[in-house]
Design an enzyme around this catalytic site. Structure first.
Site, PDB file in Angstrom:
ATOM      1  N   TYR A   1      32.298  22.255  45.367  1.00 20.97           N
ATOM      2  CA  TYR A   1      32.319  23.331  44.242  1.00 20.97           C
ATOM      3  C   TYR A   1      32.935  23.098  42.916  1.00 20.97           C
ATOM      4  O   TYR A   1      33.469  21.768  42.996  1.00 20.97           O
ATOM      5  CB  TYR A   1      33.063  24.566  44.993  1.00 20.97           C
ATOM      6  CG  TYR A   1      34.304  24.540  45.452  1.00 20.97           C
ATOM      7  CD1 TYR A   1      35.405  23.321  45.376  1.00 20.97           C
ATOM      8  CD2 TYR A   1      34.928  25.901  46.396  1.00 20.97           C
ATOM      9  CE1 TYR A   1      36.608  23.498  45.824  1.00 20.97           C
ATOM     10  CE2 TYR A   1      36.241  25.650  46.741  1.00 20.97           C
ATOM     11  CZ  TYR A   1      37.028  24.581  46.525  1.00 20.97           C
ATOM     12  OH  TYR A   1      38.443  24.595  47.014  1.00 20.97           O
ATOM     13  N   GLU A   2      33.001  24.029  42.074  1.00 20.49           N
ATOM     14  CA  GLU A   2      33.314  23.443  40.620  1.00 20.49           C
ATOM     15  C   GLU A   2      32.585  22.550  40.092  1.00 20.49           C
ATOM     16  O   GLU A   2      33.176  21.713  39.192  1.00 20.49           O
ATOM     17  CB  GLU A   2      34.992  23.386  40.572  1.00 20.49           C
ATOM     18  CG  GLU A   2      35.774  24.308  40.929  1.00 20.49           C
ATOM     19  CD  GLU A   2      35.421  25.554  40.316  1.00 20.49           C
ATOM     20  OE1 GLU A   2      34.935  25.879  39.334  1.00 20.49           O
ATOM     21  OE2 GLU A   2      35.688  26.799  40.725  1.00 20.49           O
ATOM     22  N   GLY A   3      31.120  22.360  40.404  1.00 14.87           N
ATOM     23  CA  GLY A   3      30.434  21.152  39.894  1.00 14.87           C
ATOM     24  C   GLY A   3      30.378  20.293  41.012  1.00 14.87           C
ATOM     25  O   GLY A   3      31.423  19.611  41.159  1.00 14.87           O
TER      26      GLY A   3
END
Length: 601
Positions: free
Chosen positions: A440-442
């Site tokens: 997550y978060e890229g």
């Protein structure tokens, strides 16, 4: 049941001795940062994490969050009480702006607290962690009225925040979002749509939750140029600051996840919910990136925390578990078997874990200092240099740290043998929880492309050239020191491989962009090795100086020198292989047609 003791001594070493934070006392926010303050903060944060949060970690994993028929969500047993203690102690406000009630201390000290909290209980840490990003976004782009309405209570922890980006049909490609924002006569917007994977989207820790939501207005441009950012409170706030009626938004479901069961990851439904524009129309992605960049650094620290707690438990087990004899003869003849820590392969896993966790901690905290200097350094040139550096380091802290942290948790599970696969020992939870920070978060592939596709070429390569100069200067200063010269020489070789890989991208990326895409992840790993190698060279320099001065804690500094040598001997040589992988190009990788990856009949 696993245990956790915050790495207080190592953290104090990094803050007080490696970074020498007190030397920045003439900068805003650093005035009170004495070694004594750091020692107290680190000790107390470590105590809170170990005594209050760590005992709830397995409970949170087992019990999870509960969504009730009316849409309410309750957190696992003990979380509310722990959060009240967290808020009352002011742990979430350490680096928050003083004008809204924060303590205004450097971000690097907040990074310390984040690591301890995430190591003790990563599921709990997600709740206050997102509030910091919400504060950053509103402080940067919100109107004065929005700031006065929301920031004091977000800073105090009375309210918590979220960020709502992802939708079921789009993740990283946010230009595809369908959530709509329709202007209303009173200046607000009616927000309608469904967001998924929303951490802390609904819970019982605070009375109100402030959602920051990406949406598109009618007739907005296609793609990312048409995205706007809106603040959408769970409970509407009256003009006098009191809470009004419930907004028309709800948690439709809690995601069933591999790990992080203590964190409420929600499907959020917005049904004409009342929201207000943050920043400029169609400029929402830029406003949200302030929050996303902070979150990416925070995710790297989450990974570090999981690696640290797994390492502690793996090392304890290896010292206690007896099996077999040392290859050089019985290490403990009075017992029927030796502790497994005598076996070289167990030592390999433990030394890898020690070298990575301590090196990555130094990198994270050094990065935190750059965040502070980007805003508070004396000159515009210094602020720009720090901003360039943190832009370059963010994908490393997020991507490389979480990759290596997961490797550490898996290796520490391996130290336990069969017991590592059994729930009651806790190691399999660390593995499951450490897996999500890579995603997550890229995803880490996105981080690699951010590094190679954007950051290397930005401003004509100014940031990467400055980074190379910084590393070269440290190498030059150490090459004639008998205790440091070998480490410096191996770092010089590693950074030489990175420079060659960078040049290869320049020569081969323009003609075929797939060459950059194919090598980006390897390049991120290569730069990660150089970054951690730089940290170990610097830590070795401090340790050597302290030993020469006759420091009392001799064993601590000697261990630093040994671990620095280990990283140089066993981990820096990977840089050469990574360079060769990069230079392998994209031809074979991209050659097969898509249907060649189908099922084999």
């Amino acid at each position: 049941m696993p245990s956790y003791n915050a790495p207080v001594r190592d953290t104090r070493f990094v803050i007080n001795e490696l970074l020498d934070l007190s030397s920045y006392a003439d900068l805003p926010g650093f005035e009170a940062v004495t070694p004594e303050l750091v020692d107290t903060l680190v000790e107390e944060a470590g105590k809170f994490a170990g005594e209050v949060l760590a005992p709830l970690n397995m409970i949170g994993d087992k019990e999870g969050c509960t969504r009730h028929p009316d849409g309410r969500v309750t957190t696992p047993p003990g979380f509310r009480e722990a959060y009240n203690q967290f808020r009352e102690a002011g742990w979430g406000a350490i680096s928050m702006p003083t004008e809204f009630g924060g303590q205004g201390l450097p971000h690097v000290l907040n990074f310390v607290v984040e690591e301890f909290v995430d190591a003790a209980n990563i599921g709990f840490g997600l709740y206050p962690g997102l509030a910091m990003g919400a504060v950053a976004a509103l402080a940067n782009a919100g109107t004065q009225e929005q700031q006065q309405t929301y920031l004091p209570r977000l800073v105090s922890g009375e309210w918590l925040g979220t960020m709502n980006l992802t939708e079921a049909h789009c993740g990283t490609d946010l230009g595809l979002i369908r959530t709509k924002a329709v202007p209303q006569d009173d200046g607000s917007y009616a927000i309608s749509g469904t967001k998924i994977f929303i951490s802390s989207g609904e819970h019982d820790l605070t009375e109100n939750i402030i959602h920051l939501v990406l949406a598109k207005m009618p007739d907005a441009p296609e793609g990312t140029k048409g995205i706007s950012l809106f603040v959408v409170p769970k409970i509407l706030v009256n003009a006098d600051g009191s809470l009004g009626e419930r907004n028309t938004l709800s948690c439709g479901a809690i995601e069933e996840k591999m790990g992080l069961h203590g964190s409420a990851t929600c499907v959020m439904n917005y049904d004409g919910a009342k929201g207000w524009l943050v920043g400029q129309e169609n400029r929402g992605l830029a406003a949200m990136f302030v929050m996303m960049n902070a979150a990416r650094l925070g995710v790297g620290i989450q990974g570090l925390g999981q690696a640290e707690t797994a390492f502690q438990n793996g090392a304890n087990y290896a010292r206690e578990r007896r099996q077999g004899r040392a290859l050089t003869g019985p290490a403990d003849p009075g017992q029927p078997a030796d502790p497994i820590i005598v076996h070289p392969d167990v030592r390999r896993m433990l030394m890898n874990a020690k070298a990575l966790t301590e090196g990555l901690r130094a990198l994270a905290l050094w990065s935190g200092l750059q965040v502070d200097l980007a805003h508070k350094a004396k000159t515009a040139e210094e602020r720009q240099a720090a901003d360039d550096l943190i832009g370059l380091l963010t994908p490393i802290v997020k991507g490389y740290t979480t990759e290596k942290a997961f490797e550490v948790t898996v290796a520490m599970q391996q130290v336990y043998g069969g017991h590592g696969y059994i729930t009651e020992w806790g190691m399999e939870q660390f593995v499951r929880d450490a897996r999500i920070p890579m995603i997550y978060e890229g995803t880490n592939g996105v981080q690699a492309m951010d590094l190679c596709g954007r950051k290397l070429a930005k401003d004509g390569g100014r940031a990467i050239q400055a980074f190379f100069q910084l590393v070269d200067e440290d190498i030059a200063a150490a090459k004639d020191d008998a205790q440091l010269s070998e480490i410096a020489a191996k770092l010089a070789k590693a950074v030489g491989e990175q420079k060659a890989a960078t040049m290869w991208f320049l020569q081969n990326g323009m003609t075929n962009p797939n060459n950059v895409g194919a090598g980006a992840f390897n390049y991120l790993s290569l730069m990660g090795i150089v970054c951690v190698g730089l940290m170990w060279l610097r830590m070795a320099r401090v340790a050597a100086r302290k030993l020469a001065e006759g420091a009392e804690d001799k064993a601590f500094y000697e261990a630093k020198l040994v671990t620095a040598r280990y990283f140089a001997d066993r981990m820096m040589p990977e840089a050469g292989a990574l360079r060769h992988m990069i230079e392998g190009g994209s031809d074979a990788m991209m050659a097969l047609p898509a249907d060649a990856f189908g099922a084999v009949s």
